[in-house]
Design a protein around this motif. Structure first.
Motif, PDB file in Angstrom:
ATOM      1  N   ALA A  30       0.834  -1.203   0.000  1.00  0.00           N
ATOM      2  CA  ALA A  30       0.000   0.000   0.000  1.00  0.00           C
ATOM      3  C   ALA A  30       0.871   1.258   0.000  1.00  0.00           C
ATOM      4  O   ALA A  30       0.587   2.234  -0.699  1.00  0.00           O
ATOM      5  N   ARG A  31       1.948   1.236   0.772  1.00  0.00           N
ATOM      6  CA  ARG A  31       2.855   2.386   0.818  1.00  0.00           C
ATOM      7  C   ARG A  31       3.570   2.565  -0.525  1.00  0.00           C
ATOM      8  O   ARG A  31       3.744   3.687  -1.004  1.00  0.00           O
ATOM      9  N   ILE A  32       3.999   1.440  -1.112  1.00  0.00           N
ATOM     10  CA  ILE A  32       4.683   1.529  -2.409  1.00  0.00           C
ATOM     11  C   ILE A  32       3.746   2.106  -3.464  1.00  0.00           C
ATOM     12  O   ILE A  32       4.125   3.003  -4.233  1.00  0.00           O
ATOM     13  N   ARG A  33       2.514   1.609  -3.507  1.00  0.00           N
ATOM     14  CA  ARG A  33       1.541   2.101  -4.499  1.00  0.00           C
ATOM     15  C   ARG A  33       1.279   3.595  -4.326  1.00  0.00           C
ATOM     16  O   ARG A  33       0.997   4.305  -5.292  1.00  0.00           O
ATOM     17  N   ALA A  34       1.364   4.045  -3.082  1.00  0.00           N
ATOM     18  CA  ALA A  34       1.121   5.464  -2.805  1.00  0.00           C
ATOM     19  C   ALA A  34       2.353   6.329  -3.052  1.00  0.00           C
ATOM     20  O   ALA A  34       2.298   7.547  -2.888  1.00  0.00           O
ATOM     21  N   GLY A  35       3.461   5.701  -3.433  1.00  0.00           N
ATOM     22  CA  GLY A  35       4.674   6.447  -3.724  1.00  0.00           C
ATOM     23  C   GLY A  35       5.618   6.598  -2.557  1.00  0.00           C
ATOM     24  O   GLY A  35       6.656   7.261  -2.672  1.00  0.00           O
ATOM     25  N   ASN A  36       5.276   6.006  -1.409  1.00  0.00           N
ATOM     26  CA  ASN A  36       6.160   6.041  -0.236  1.00  0.00           C
ATOM     27  C   ASN A  36       7.143   4.878  -0.315  1.00  0.00           C
ATOM     28  O   ASN A  36       6.988   3.851   0.345  1.00  0.00           O
ATOM     29  N   VAL A  37       8.148   5.031  -1.166  1.00  0.00           N
ATOM     30  CA  VAL A  37       9.055   3.933  -1.472  1.00  0.00           C
ATOM     31  C   VAL A  37      10.454   4.499  -1.671  1.00  0.00           C
ATOM     32  O   VAL A  37      10.625   5.642  -2.125  1.00  0.00           O
TER      33      VAL A  37
END
Length: 222
Positions: A30-37
């Motif tokens: 979920a974090r990756i999809r939101a750009g928190n990566v």
């Protein structure tokens, strides 16, 4: 803030998705999809052609992890580590480019070794069909790369549906093997029985029911 790394590591190492791990992976995705990566994972996703907004576990397992693993298989794993630790996009892109080249080399090497393994097994089978129909498959070539034998063992096991150990030369006069099993056959237990029967043969071994690794001295192997 490290859930992107936790999700990738959990999937890449095929860790069982029990309740806690499933939650960690779900939240990490979920974090990756939101750009928190981190920059490294972000650019690996872009290079592999995956849609970051719709990323799923198979993307991590089949497109991202192999590129990271290629560094450890063919060279220095620090390239992959540095990629994940990169603080800037430029630095991350540099490491991702190196990883992509290594992964392409790994693919070509894997294809060549697979073709050679099939030819080797067929030659052995033609020479002694009755013997080769029994038990598992063990294959060795002095030119095979030790970093790819695990992948090769998995592919040969899948082709013939039999337990398989692929050997390749390692360092310091050692031969390293990578074992893969099928069904209810516990390959680690098989190695334990070999060790009990011939205590000095296996210099080291370990793993689990379906996959294991072992080392044998060159002098004992030949």
């Amino acid at each position: 803030k490290y859930l992107d790394l936790v999700a990738l590591g959990t999937i890449a190492d095929i860790v069982p998705l029990d309740r806690v791990n499933r939650i960690l992976v779900s939240q990490g995705l979920a974090r990756i999809r939101a750009g928190n990566v981190c920059s490294g994972i972000h650019h690996l996703i872009r290079l592999s052609g995956r849609d970051i907004s719709r990323l799923v576990t198979t993307d991590l397992g089949f497109f991202i992890a192999p590129r990271l693993n290629a560094a450890g298989r063919l060279g220095d794993m620090s390239v992959g580590v540095n990629c994940l630790l990169s603080n800037s996009d430029d630095e991350a892109r540099k490491y991702v480019s190196v990883l992509e080249n290594l992964n392409n080399d790994r693919r070509h090497l894997e294809i060549r070794m697979f073709d050679e393994a099939i030819s080797l097994f067929e030659a052995l089978e033609n020479a002694d069909q009755e013997r080769m129909r029994r038990g598992g498959i063990t294959l060795y070539d002095s030119e095979w790369h030790v970093g790819v034998i695990g992948i090769l063992a998995s592919r040969i096991k899948a082709v013939y549906n039999r337990p398989c150990i692929i050997f390749a030369p390692s360092n310091n006069g050692m031969i390293r093997g990578s074992a893969r099993s099928i069904g209810s056959i516990d390959i680690l237990q098989v190695l334990q029985r070999v060790d009990e029967a011939c205590p000095s043969l296996l210099k080291r071994f370990g793993g689990h029911r379906q996959a294991a690794g072992l080392s044998i001295s060159q002098c004992d192997f030949t």
